[in-house]
Write an enzyme that holds these catalytic residues in place. Structure first.
Site, PDB file in Angstrom:
ATOM      1  CG  HIS B  39      23.018  61.346  21.165  1.00  0.00           C
ATOM      2  ND1 HIS B  39      22.482  60.816  22.048  1.00  0.00           N
ATOM      3  CD2 HIS B  39      23.597  62.435  20.926  1.00  0.00           C
ATOM      4  CE1 HIS B  39      22.587  61.452  23.193  1.00  0.00           C
ATOM      5  NE2 HIS B  39      22.952  62.836  22.735  1.00  0.00           N
ATOM      6  CG  HIS B  85      26.398  62.264  29.863  1.00  0.00           C
ATOM      7  ND1 HIS B  85      27.611  62.465  29.920  1.00  0.00           N
ATOM      8  CD2 HIS B  85      25.149  62.503  28.281  1.00  0.00           C
ATOM      9  CE1 HIS B  85      28.056  62.878  28.919  1.00  0.00           C
ATOM     10  NE2 HIS B  85      27.205  63.317  27.766  1.00  0.00           N
TER      11      HIS B  85
END
Lengths: 244, 725
Positions: B39, B85
């Site tokens: 990430h 998200h």
């Protein structure tokens, strides 16, 4: 016409209201932070803008109604000065008891952002004098708590005193009332005025129907036009039709 | 802490020991582990992403900052970015989506821009599944709850439905903002002697190690990941926006970084890394909500925090302004000479790393292999024929992915800030430029079905489609941002698909002169039931120099000519019709996707722009999902008028192809009769045909079918609500 726009933490239509008033050529506009004790210069109009003052925590408008600047707002209203509350500003005015009633969550329990038609029930106020009587206009709504509520006897009293200024309406038939309210408001009430006729609160947003080239029309100009005429402001500063 | 718990592989841990010349302590292991997570480091995709063209006439700031910035004229820059998200939204839909909105807004704010508009790409499971419906409701309420309160309009987006997203919905949050070109804030301008100041919320245990959470598959235990979910407070964020912009206007900020993934650690180490300086953070000065260990403090993803870099002499003024906004503001660190990233607790150094090591996760080149059935998936299918064109059209209009989503976007405030120039639900979203008569348009596109059938062509079609929509509306492209949503890259087939999709996007961007200015990658989108279809989502921004040139899709008048530009047919492979109506005997996306042709795209774009500039059409619509039939039906619904269309002149292609095929630069226009000659001359040299007239209150397709516009509208607005009842 000098306007004081009160900015609470979480207000988000404060700049929009200022831009709409300036676009009409109705300046100056003072932005006044909630913690101030008073206004920098005596205003003709005090405007409580839309938004989520204090995050709508506790209850919409409840905390803002107790903030410092509200003493000055109340004094301005008590001396007959004009006060306009839009959306969250209307909620604050009811919480501050400057207007009767309460704004409860919409009947569908959801936030609604939509074009919205309302009928001008009274054009003998400083806020509505330039509208033809019973005109149906489009001011957009954007709220989660817009169901106007009063106990039955007080509601009757409000109607008898002709304090209802705007009522949700059908644009085609021009009928107005509860069936046309997108949020379940009693009697289809969208906006009311104080007994003395100087404090107006409404859920729909006139500032969102003011600037040209945007979505959702320019019917809101009539409300600012009315205020400008009331204060004789256009003799000094004509509306700037060419500016967006 | 075991290095494996920190998410590091054996090889990575060996590498770290070698780089340090010693064994890292537990805190250092945790810090490196999270900065080297997928990430934060993009270690699987960095090489792929280097294919994107990053420069262009309009680019002011390319990838590498919190968001890209392009020059949109009049001294104004447009900062924009889209970010996923997905994992948080799968576990806690309301907070996951809400903090997605909040996070992307802070990315724009960190550039010194006032956040001006949001959009959301939602890819959801079928609405008739209770689980998916609950997730969808929470996600939409989260976006509304945060976006409305923070005072940033949500002006549009994309909603797509497929069973592959059940349990792993995609939430891609986009935001853009305007900034004066001379006021852009950078994360590269910190100097030794400056202070690191934490502004906003206290740090708590929420969202600890969210970055690691987002770097693995969702499993049955993901519900236990709740502590990794962040909690949003839009009221605090609204104050943060106003405070940061106030500080910017007063010239009090040297540099700024939002705290997203890996919180204080990544924001402070990135500033140090990009500015080429060292950093000391005093762990004990960070305001906490609860007692926390140093590693928890550094990895916490508590929301509504910004890291400011200020000079010591301006600190008092900064704190005074923050106090006015009732925000906590504490100097927690110092910029130092050299290259050390140090953490101190009560003046004792508890972590001491070279700045370099945090930002230099070794790249991973996963093996790639074309899926065994790749050729079969994209092979042309001769067996596609609609037996009931009228019924299929109504089904497409009313399908979850096809019908109007008013019940979603009515919950979003689309108007606050008074610059929204187009209603939600249109193919483009539009915002007025400050101080001028120009418009900025955004087209958000994502084509999971086409990318599943043919990753390269599907991604190319996605990107090309966004450019066509802009060109038809009258906009020249400024730049693109993207969110690459894929399953685990560790599966060779997945990595191959990811590579092909990136290649498809990059090819079109290069050919068409559209730079990529920002983006985000979300991998490991899987549940125990399998991976998602590939979703490279793009948002392309374009500029219309004057709003009078804007061509809207909903305008036509009785008597206008209906013109088709482009070939009579695209491709039925992996089209809405093929999947929804079960063409090719399957509801799996199958068949050949439109093959991208740069010459044709250029020819279309030039003529579409000329059409807008010479004001010779009333309205127009690019042919997209559902093909010509749906494009005409939606045009009829939007303008409230019928159309008589004669398909006889199209010839050649089969009826099903003409009605429902998708792909390729094709569009329909409503042309005023007196402008028809001018219109045809503009489109000279490109396939163009007058196919009908705006007339009456039915949509009449030759002698194939005739449907009242009211019935089309009913299917479009009520759609699957009918199925549910």
């Amino acid at each position: 016409m000098r306007t004081a726009v009160v900015v609470f933490p979480g207000s988000n239509c404060d700049r929009d209201a200022r831009d709409a008033i300036l676009d009409m050529g109705l300046g100056p506009v003072d932005m006044v932070w909630h913690s101030e004790d008073g206004f920098p210069e005596a205003p003709d109009l005090v405007l409580l803008p839309g938004g989520f003052s204090y995050g709508d925590y506790l209850r919409s408008g409840a905390l803002a109604a107790r903030s410092n600047i509200m003493r000055a707002v109340r004094a301005h209203a008590m001396s007959g000065g004009l006060v306009l509350g839009i959306c969250n500003g209307f909620q604050i005015l009811t919480e501050a008891r400057l207007l009767p009633g309460a704004l409860l969550p919409n009947s569908n329990l959801r936030f609604i952002c939509s074009p919205c038609h309302i009928r001008v029930e009274r054009n003998n106020t400083p806020f509505t004098r330039s509208f033809p009587e019973r005109q149906v206009v489009q001011f957009p709504i954007a709220h989660h708590e817009g169901l106007f509520f009063l106990p039955p006897d007080e509601l009757d009293e409000l109607e008898e005193r002709h304090q209802v200024v705007f009522r949700y309406a059908d644009p085609v038939t021009r009928e107005a009332g509860a069936p046309h309210a997108p949020n379940g408001a009693l009697n289809g009430i969208a906006g009311i005025i104080s007994r003395e006729g100087n404090v107006l609160g409404l859920m729909p947003h006139p500032e969102r129907a003011t600037l040209k080239y945007l979505i959702r029309g320019t019917d809101g100009r009539g409300l600012w036009q009315s205020l400008g005429e009331h204060f004789g402001a256009f003799n000094v500063s004509p509306g700037r039709e060419d500016v967006r | 802490m075991n290095y494996r718990d920190a998410g590091l592989s054996d090889a990575e841990y060996e590498r770290i020991k070698e780089m340090l010349g010693r064994t890292p302590n537990d805190l250092e292991t945790a810090l490196i582990g999270v900065m080297w997570s997928e990430h934060c480091s993009y270690k699987s995709t960095r090489r792929l992403l280097s294919q994107f063209p990053q420069s262009g006439r309009s680019v002011v700031q390319g990838p590498g900052e919190n968001a890209g910035v392009v020059d949109c004229g009049g001294g104004w820059g447009l900062a924009f970015k889209v970010e996923s998200h997905n994992h948080p939204s799968a576990v806690a839909p309301y907070q996951g989506a809400a903090t997605g909105v909040g996070g992307i807004i802070r990315d724009i704010l960190a550039m010194g821009a006032r956040p001006a508009a949001s959009m959301d790409g939602l890819f959801l499971g079928p609405p008739d599944s209770l689980k998916s419906a609950n997730l969808a409701e929470g996600i939409v309420e989260g976006i509304a709850g945060y976006g409305n309160a923070v005072g940033v309009p949500t002006i549009g987006g994309k909603t797509f439905y497929d069973p592959c997203f059940e349990g792993n919905p995609l939430v891609n949050a986009f935001n853009c903002g305007f900034v004066r070109l001379d006021s852009i804030v950078s994360s590269r301008t910190a100097h030794p002697g400056h202070l690191a100041v934490l502004l906003g919320s206290k740090t708590g245990r929420d969202g600890i190690a969210g970055a690691s959470f987002a770097s693995k598959e969702l499993d049955e235990d993901s519900r236990e990941s709740r502590p990794q979910i962040q909690i949003g407070d839009p009221f605090e964020e609204k104050l943060l926006i106003e405070c940061c912009l106030d500080l910017r206007d007063r010239g009090l900020i040297e540099s700024m970084q939002d705290m997203g993934a890996a919180g204080i650690l990544s924001s402070s180490s990135e500033i140090a890394h990009k500015s080429g300086v060292g950093m000391e953070i005093f762990c004990d000065r960070i305001p906490l909500r609860e007692r926390m260990e140093p590693w928890e403090i550094f990895l916490s993803e508590s929301q509504e925090r910004m890291l400011l870099i200020v000079t010591p002499e301006k600190l008092d003024e900064v704190m005074g302004i923050a106090g006015r906004y009732e925000l906590e503001c504490v100097a927690v660190g110092a910029i130092i000479e050299g290259d050390r990233y140090r953490v101190l607790e009560h003046d004792v150094v508890i972590a001491d790393l070279p700045v370099q090591i945090l930002g230099s996760a070794p790249m991973i080149e996963w093996p790639a292999a074309a899926p065994a059935d790749a050729a079969a998936r994209r092979a042309p299918r001769p067996d596609m024929r609609s037996l009931d064109p009228a019924g299929d059209l109504l089904e497409l209009l009313g399908s979850p992915a096809g019908r109007e989503r008013r019940e979603i976007w009515e919950q979003y405030d689309c108007q606050v800030q008074l610059h929204t120039a187009e209603e939600p639900g249109y193919p483009v979203s539009a915002v007025c430029l400050p101080d001028t008569d120009g418009l900025v348009l955004f087209a958000m596109e994502g084509e999971p079905w086409k990318c599943r059938a043919d990753p390269f062509s599907g991604a190319a079609e996605t990107m090309a489609q966004s450019l066509r929509v802009l060109a038809l509306s009258g906009a020249e492209p400024l730049g693109m941002t993207n969110c690459l949503n894929f399953p685990s890259p560790e599966d060779p087939e997945n990595f191959h698909v990811l590579s092909e999709c990136v290649k498809g996007l990059a090819t079109v961007c290069r050919d068409m002169g559209c730079p990529v200015v920002s983006g985000n990658v979300s991998l490991y989108n899987e549940t125990p039931r399998g991976g998602i279809y590939p979703v490279p989502l793009v948002v392309t921004a374009g500029l219309v120099s004057h709003c009078a040139y804007y061509v809207s899709c909903g305008r036509a008048r009785e008597g206008d000519a209906v013109c088709l530009v482009g070939p009579a047919a695209g491709s039925l492979g992996a089209s809405r019709w093929q999947v929804i109506c079960g063409g090719a005997g399957s509801s799996e996306p199958l068949g050949d996707v439109w093959a991208y042709d740069p010459n044709m795209e250029h020819a279309f774009a030039e003529r579409a722009i000329a059409t807008s500039r010479r004001a010779c059409v009333r309205g127009g619509r690019v042919i997209a999902g559902g093909g010509l039939a749906v494009a005409l039906a939606k045009s009829a619904i939007f303008c409230g008028l019928g159309m008589e269309v004669d398909l006889g002149e199209l010839g050649g292609s089969g009826l099903t192809e003409v009605l429902f095929s998708e792909g390729g630069p094709r569009a329909v226009y409503a042309v005023q009769p007196e402008c028809l000659d001018k219109f045809l001359s503009i489109w000279d040299g490109y396939p163009v045909a007058r196919i009908g007239t705006v007339r009456g209150d039915t949509l009449k397709f030759g002698d194939v079918f005739e449907l009242p516009v009211s019935e089309l509208r009913y299917a479009f607005t009520e759609g699957d609500r009918l199925l549910r009842s």
